[in-house]
Scaffold this active site. Structure first.
Site, mmCIF file in Angstrom:
data_model
loop_
_atom_site.group_PDB
_atom_site.id
_atom_site.type_symbol
_atom_site.label_atom_id
_atom_site.label_comp_id
_atom_site.label_asym_id
_atom_site.label_seq_id
_atom_site.Cartn_x
_atom_site.Cartn_y
_atom_site.Cartn_z
ATOM 1 N N HIS A 265 0.831 -1.203 0.000
ATOM 2 C CA HIS A 265 0.000 0.000 0.000
ATOM 3 C C HIS A 265 0.869 1.258 0.000
ATOM 4 O O HIS A 265 0.742 2.122 -0.870
ATOM 5 C CB HIS A 265 -0.918 -0.018 1.228
ATOM 6 C CG HIS A 265 -1.817 1.162 1.325
ATOM 7 N ND1 HIS A 265 -3.134 1.138 0.933
ATOM 8 C CD2 HIS A 265 -1.592 2.427 1.775
ATOM 9 C CE1 HIS A 265 -3.676 2.331 1.124
ATOM 10 N NE2 HIS A 265 -2.761 3.138 1.650
ATOM 11 N N GLU A 266 1.750 1.345 0.972
ATOM 12 C CA GLU A 266 2.552 2.573 1.098
ATOM 13 C C GLU A 266 3.491 2.751 -0.087
ATOM 14 O O GLU A 266 3.816 3.880 -0.461
ATOM 15 C CB GLU A 266 3.319 2.582 2.423
ATOM 16 C CG GLU A 266 2.432 2.544 3.681
ATOM 17 C CD GLU A 266 1.339 3.603 3.727
ATOM 18 O OE1 GLU A 266 1.499 4.670 3.089
ATOM 19 O OE2 GLU A 266 0.302 3.353 4.382
ATOM 20 N N HIS A 269 1.813 4.891 -2.701
ATOM 21 C CA HIS A 269 1.922 6.328 -2.402
ATOM 22 C C HIS A 269 3.327 6.823 -2.728
ATOM 23 O O HIS A 269 3.517 7.876 -3.323
ATOM 24 C CB HIS A 269 1.645 6.578 -0.916
ATOM 25 C CG HIS A 269 0.213 6.431 -0.516
ATOM 26 N ND1 HIS A 269 -0.797 7.161 -1.094
ATOM 27 C CD2 HIS A 269 -0.383 5.653 0.418
ATOM 28 C CE1 HIS A 269 -1.957 6.836 -0.521
ATOM 29 N NE2 HIS A 269 -1.734 5.911 0.395
ATOM 30 N N GLU A 295 -4.735 7.713 -3.165
ATOM 31 C CA GLU A 295 -5.170 6.426 -2.627
ATOM 32 C C GLU A 295 -5.394 5.410 -3.752
ATOM 33 O O GLU A 295 -5.251 4.205 -3.530
ATOM 34 C CB GLU A 295 -6.441 6.638 -1.799
ATOM 35 C CG GLU A 295 -6.767 5.525 -0.829
ATOM 36 C CD GLU A 295 -5.746 5.341 0.311
ATOM 37 O OE1 GLU A 295 -4.866 6.201 0.506
ATOM 38 O OE2 GLU A 295 -5.842 4.315 0.988
#
Ligand code: ZN
Length: 501
Positions: A265-266, A269, A295
């Site tokens: 996930h990170e 970003h 997101e």
């Protein structure tokens, strides 16, 4: 060459961006390696940097330079670097000057105190400890919204801060339609026999989990020469400049998915920020265009890639080699099914991909009711529990796992934060569908562990532009139409038919 107003503006705002970057460095350290004793001084130092950056940005001289620079760039195409720069800098400036410096400081002090109270209130399961603070937060949130009056809904100015162009009027019908589609889907899937996932809860040494996840995000395209991974309590990605974009993660020895999917996930970003065009460095354009689009990048790697069978056909033999005792006899399809169990639960951050949005919608609806004055803070725990019963079909046993679970309302204003999570889920599927139409070979490549085409597509179409295009314009440019529910629902339905086949 004579120094233009644009150049002067550019030099001034470069300093604002650098001040913010230094503030982020302090925050990163606070959330990773700072000893507990450093908390007091660190909060003061971060507040000082915020105040300095705010004062530099709202200097009346910046307003004059913006006027002059606007005249200098008026013949340039609107999506040129200079014209975009002036447009976005003007927007940031006008937002910033509307909020008095005294309010920003008072609000920061209030939220710091609220956060400290919440740290104790949550494990103690004691909502009354934060209730008066939260009442004040609600009042300050309304005050903040009023600085941007007129508005149609008090949440609108708060939403605009992170998802520019979105309002309650545009979000409500979209989210209502989503809720109406998801509730029956969740009921249907939750009623089926859940696949076995006991092997996810064996002990897995954490260091090996993180090393495995780090190797995968390096293959996705996260650049470790301009980034790094460190452990933290609440994972996040943070940038000190385009060339130093860090991610953080967390994991549990007794639950394998946590470290894997936090890291994936990170990294999404992080790759967005690392992919900004070098020309945007040090400018107001050097950021994601909205929380929702940001997101979409994290959800893409976490879910559309990271929870897909194709990806695990490539990655699973490597995971089995890392954990032969735990996974040696578990087939890849069983592993993939276990990662994708749909089950209504209490905690948003541990929710599966389908029920996740329902957690967000509950919060979004409660925020609106609070801001509208239809719901009082003292009634919030009951309202929370009623919504969980109604929307997710679960009973909330205590406030610690209910209204106290998320840091958001206890560390910032009420309103304007949660919509981005669901917008990101919708956009991740919408963008991925376009990428697959453009490159039909994508899915086969992912099965071979080749992520380059997908990575390049996102870099080219989204990352490099930063804030040059407003979110709605970017979505139109990439997809040929506005944000839509259909790709996301198509994705969920076809995937979960397979998972529960
Ligand atoms: Zn995220």
């Amino acid at each position: 060459m004579p120094e233009t107003a644009f150049h002067k503006l550019y030099a001034r705002l470069f300093e604002v961006v650098d001040l913010n970057g230094v503030g982020f460095l302090l925050k990163w350290d606070q959330a990773t390696y700072m000893p507990k004793g450093g908390a007091g001084a660190r909060a003061r130092q971060i507040a000082l940097l915020k105040t300095l950056a705010h004062a530099r940005l709202t200097d009346p001289a910046v307003g004059k330079l913006l006027d002059e620079a606007a005249r200098e760039v008026q013949t340039l195409p609107p999506e040129s670097f200079e014209a975009s720069y002036v447009r976005v800098a003007r927007r940031d400036f006008e937002r910033a000057v509307r909020v008095p410096a005294g309010f920003t400081r008072a609000f920061f002090e209030h939220t710091a105190a609220t956060y400290q109270a919440w740290i104790e209130a949550r494990p103690a399961n004691d909502f009354t400890r934060v209730e008066p603070l939260l009442e004040k937060t609600l009042e300050l949130s309304r005050t903040k919204a009023d600085f941007y009056a007129p508005y149609a809904h008090p949440a609108d100015p708060l939403i605009a801060e992170s998802d520019y162009g979105m309002t309650v009027a545009t979000l409500r019908p979209l989210f209502t339609e989503l809720r109406e589609a998801l509730v029956p889907l969740v009921r249907e899937l939750a009623a089926r026999e859940a696949p076995d996932d006991s092997f996810l809860r064996y002990p897995y040494p954490l260091e090996a989990q993180v090393a495995f996840a780090a190797a995968r995000v390096g293959e996705f395209g996260y650049d470790f020469s301009r980034g790094r991974i460190d452990p933290t309590h609440h994972p996040f990605a943070i940038e000190f400049s385009i060339d130093d974009v860090r991610i953080t993660t967390r994991g549990r020895e007794d639950y394998l998915p946590e470290a894997l999917f936090c890291t994936f996930h990170e990294s999404g970003h992080g790759m967005y920020h690392q992919g900004l065009d070098a020309q945007l460095a040090g400018t107001p354009l050097a950021d994601g265009t909205s929380a929702g689009v940001h997101e979409s990048q994290s959800r893409l790697w976490e879910n559309l890639v990271g929870r897909s069978l194709g990806f695990w056909r490539y990655a699973y033999p490597r995971l089995q080699a890392t954990f032969p005792d735990q996974l040696g006899s578990v087939p890849v399809e069983s592993f993939w099914r276990a990662l994708n169990i749909v089950k209504p639960s209490l905690i948003r951050t541990r929710a599966d991909e389908v029920t996740y949005n329902l957690h967000v919608l509950v919060r979004f609806e409660l925020e609106l009711e609070l801001l509208e004055g239809r719901l009082a803070v003292r009634d919030l725990p009951d309202a929370w529990n009623a919504k969980y019963r109604d929307v997710l079909g679960v009973e909330v046993p205590n406030d610690a796992d209910g209204v106290l679970q998320d840091v958001h309302w206890f560390s910032r204003e009420i309103g304007g934060a949660f919509q981005g999570y669901t917008l990101g889920n919708l956009l991740s599927a919408q963008f991925f569908e376009v990428a697959c139409e453009t490159h039909p070979e994508l899915l086969a490549q992912i099965e071979r562990g080749e992520f380059h085409t997908l990575f390049r597509w996102f870099r080219e179409n989204i990352h490099r532009h930063g804030r040059i295009y407003d979110p709605a314009d970017l979505v139109h440019r990439v997809c040929g139409k506005g944000i839509s529910l259909e790709p996301y629902l198509r994705y969920l339905k076809s995937k979960y038919q397979q998972v529960y086949a």
